[in-house]
Write a protein that holds these residues in place. Structure first.
Motif, mmCIF file in Angstrom:
data_model
loop_
_atom_site.group_PDB
_atom_site.id
_atom_site.type_symbol
_atom_site.label_atom_id
_atom_site.label_comp_id
_atom_site.label_asym_id
_atom_site.label_seq_id
_atom_site.Cartn_x
_atom_site.Cartn_y
_atom_site.Cartn_z
ATOM 1 N N ASP A 64 0.809 -1.127 -0.008
ATOM 2 C CA ASP A 64 -0.053 0.019 0.208
ATOM 3 C C ASP A 64 0.818 1.273 -0.059
ATOM 4 O OD1 ASP A 64 0.990 -0.534 2.565
ATOM 5 O OD2 ASP A 64 -0.971 0.400 3.440
ATOM 6 N N CYS A 65 2.257 1.191 -0.217
ATOM 7 C CA CYS A 65 3.126 2.302 -0.182
ATOM 8 C C CYS A 65 2.731 3.569 -1.099
ATOM 9 C CB CYS A 65 4.495 1.685 -0.624
ATOM 10 S SG CYS A 65 4.902 0.266 0.658
ATOM 11 N N GLN A 66 2.571 3.322 -2.423
ATOM 12 C CA GLN A 66 2.346 4.482 -3.256
ATOM 13 C C GLN A 66 1.060 4.926 -2.761
ATOM 14 O OE1 GLN A 66 1.183 3.773 -7.321
ATOM 15 N NE2 GLN A 66 2.537 5.124 -7.939
ATOM 16 N N ASN A 67 -0.063 4.235 -2.430
ATOM 17 C CA ASN A 67 -1.234 4.983 -2.030
ATOM 18 C C ASN A 67 -1.163 5.746 -0.755
ATOM 19 O OD1 ASN A 67 -2.592 3.484 -4.247
ATOM 20 N ND2 ASN A 67 -3.309 1.878 -2.855
ATOM 21 N N GLN A 68 -0.221 5.207 0.284
ATOM 22 C CA GLN A 68 -0.091 6.105 1.299
ATOM 23 C C GLN A 68 0.823 7.438 0.958
ATOM 24 O OE1 GLN A 68 1.859 3.910 4.690
ATOM 25 N NE2 GLN A 68 -0.208 2.643 5.002
ATOM 26 N N LEU A 69 1.661 7.209 -0.040
ATOM 27 C CA LEU A 69 2.462 8.526 -0.319
ATOM 28 C C LEU A 69 1.769 9.427 -0.893
ATOM 29 C CD1 LEU A 69 5.202 9.653 -0.374
ATOM 30 C CD2 LEU A 69 5.621 8.538 -2.782
ATOM 31 N N ASP A 70 0.754 8.781 -1.895
ATOM 32 C CA ASP A 70 -0.059 9.726 -2.525
ATOM 33 C C ASP A 70 -0.979 10.623 -1.558
ATOM 34 O OD1 ASP A 70 0.833 9.085 -5.237
ATOM 35 O OD2 ASP A 70 -0.753 7.781 -5.712
ATOM 36 N N LEU A 71 -1.657 9.783 -0.636
ATOM 37 C CA LEU A 71 -2.445 10.295 0.285
ATOM 38 C C LEU A 71 -1.738 11.378 1.120
ATOM 39 C CD1 LEU A 71 -5.413 9.325 2.245
ATOM 40 C CD2 LEU A 71 -3.343 8.800 3.612
ATOM 41 N N SER A 72 -0.717 11.195 1.663
ATOM 42 C CA SER A 72 0.201 12.044 2.115
ATOM 43 C C SER A 72 0.637 13.299 1.623
ATOM 44 C CB SER A 72 1.522 11.395 3.104
ATOM 45 O OG SER A 72 0.799 10.066 3.639
ATOM 46 N N LEU A 73 1.206 13.134 0.163
ATOM 47 C CA LEU A 73 1.484 14.307 -0.466
ATOM 48 C C LEU A 73 0.152 15.311 -0.709
ATOM 49 C CD1 LEU A 73 4.037 12.750 -2.805
ATOM 50 C CD2 LEU A 73 4.472 14.373 -1.044
ATOM 51 N N LYS A 74 -0.955 14.703 -0.842
ATOM 52 C CA LYS A 74 -2.097 15.542 -1.288
ATOM 53 C C LYS A 74 -2.656 16.109 0.192
ATOM 54 C CE LYS A 74 -4.081 12.463 -4.691
ATOM 55 N NZ LYS A 74 -4.947 11.327 -4.949
ATOM 56 N N PHE A 75 -2.515 15.449 1.319
ATOM 57 C CA PHE A 75 -2.813 15.880 2.598
ATOM 58 C C PHE A 75 -1.818 17.126 2.947
ATOM 59 C CE2 PHE A 75 -3.151 16.002 6.894
ATOM 60 C CZ PHE A 75 -4.537 16.043 7.501
ATOM 61 N N ILE A 76 -0.755 16.939 2.668
ATOM 62 C CA ILE A 76 0.409 17.988 3.363
ATOM 63 C C ILE A 76 0.137 19.166 2.364
ATOM 64 C CG2 ILE A 76 2.806 18.236 3.478
ATOM 65 C CD1 ILE A 76 1.537 16.527 5.765
ATOM 66 N N ALA A 77 0.064 18.897 1.027
ATOM 67 C CA ALA A 77 -0.334 20.135 0.233
ATOM 68 C C ALA A 77 -1.392 20.959 0.490
ATOM 69 C CB ALA A 77 -0.302 19.711 -1.268
ATOM 70 N N GLN A 78 -2.451 20.253 1.117
ATOM 71 C CA GLN A 78 -3.529 21.104 1.378
ATOM 72 C C GLN A 78 -3.695 21.493 2.889
ATOM 73 O OE1 GLN A 78 -6.803 18.235 0.956
ATOM 74 N NE2 GLN A 78 -6.715 18.277 -1.408
ATOM 75 N N ASN A 79 -3.079 20.810 3.777
ATOM 76 C CA ASN A 79 -3.282 20.951 5.259
ATOM 77 C C ASN A 79 -1.909 21.628 5.808
ATOM 78 O OD1 ASN A 79 -5.951 20.120 5.677
ATOM 79 N ND2 ASN A 79 -5.149 18.293 4.923
#
Length: 191
Positions: A64-79
């Motif tokens: 689930d590594c790529q999905n976690q990285l995508d989720l985190s980068l999106k979240f950090i960019a927004q928050n």
């Protein structure tokens, strides 16, 4: 161990605009990926993401590594916050050994059994560079994006206050169900 670090540079991405800073410890190079407002945040969101070439770059469905990285980068960019790209491939057994572990998994072993059969501990990662990055970036409290209790314990051992834990839950698929089950049932991940 001596640590070398770069200057801060800008990195526009499909997720948003970030600032990046590289760190070298021994032969391993790691990356701090910061939101544009990172320096103004008192308690940033932080993800310590362990490198996974097969997942992050090739889109492997075995993890689930790529999905976690995508989720985190999106979240950090927004928050706002920071993703530490912790470059210790395959729980720090290296790419060749990770592929050998995959071959053992193809024969029915789980990730822990494969690592042990290859002569490694179930997890060989060393998080000391994370402590260096936290000190360099003056992080004293944070909101940690993780499912991994070992990462929470390490951050706590640094005296950095974890204000909140944000789960990094992504969808499973038929190829990673066993992997996720091992992480949850054998390694205590909060899934």
């Amino acid at each position: 161990m001596n640590t070398i670090q770069s200057n801060i540079a800008n990195l526009p991405t499909r997720y948003g605009k970030f600032k990046i800073k590289a760190y070298k410890q021994g032969t391993q190079e790691h990356l701090a990926i910061m939101s544009q407002d990172f320096e103004t945040l008192e308690s940033p969101y932080v993800r310590i993401h362990s490198e996974c070439l097969t997942g992050d770059t090739l889109g492997s469905l075995k993890c689930d590594c790529q999905n976690q990285l995508d989720l985190s980068l999106k979240f950090i960019a927004q928050n706002g916050g920071l993703v530490i790209y912790h470059r210790q491939e395959g729980r720090n057994i290296g790419l060749v050994n990770k592929v050998n572990a995959y071959a053992l998994q193809d024969q029915g072993r789980n990730t822990i059994e494969a690592n042990l059969e290859l002569g490694f501990k179930e997890d060989e990662r060393d998080y000391s560079i994370v402590g260096h990055i936290f000190r360099d970036l003056d992080i004293k409290k944070l909101k940690l994006i993780t499912n991994n209790p070992e990462k929470m314990q390490y951050v706590d051992s640094l005296g950095v206050e974890i204000i909140e834990r944000i789960p990094a839950i992504t969808k499973s698929n038929k190829y990673n169900e066993g992997y996720l089950s091992t992480k949850k049932n054998k390694m205590g991940h909060l899934l």
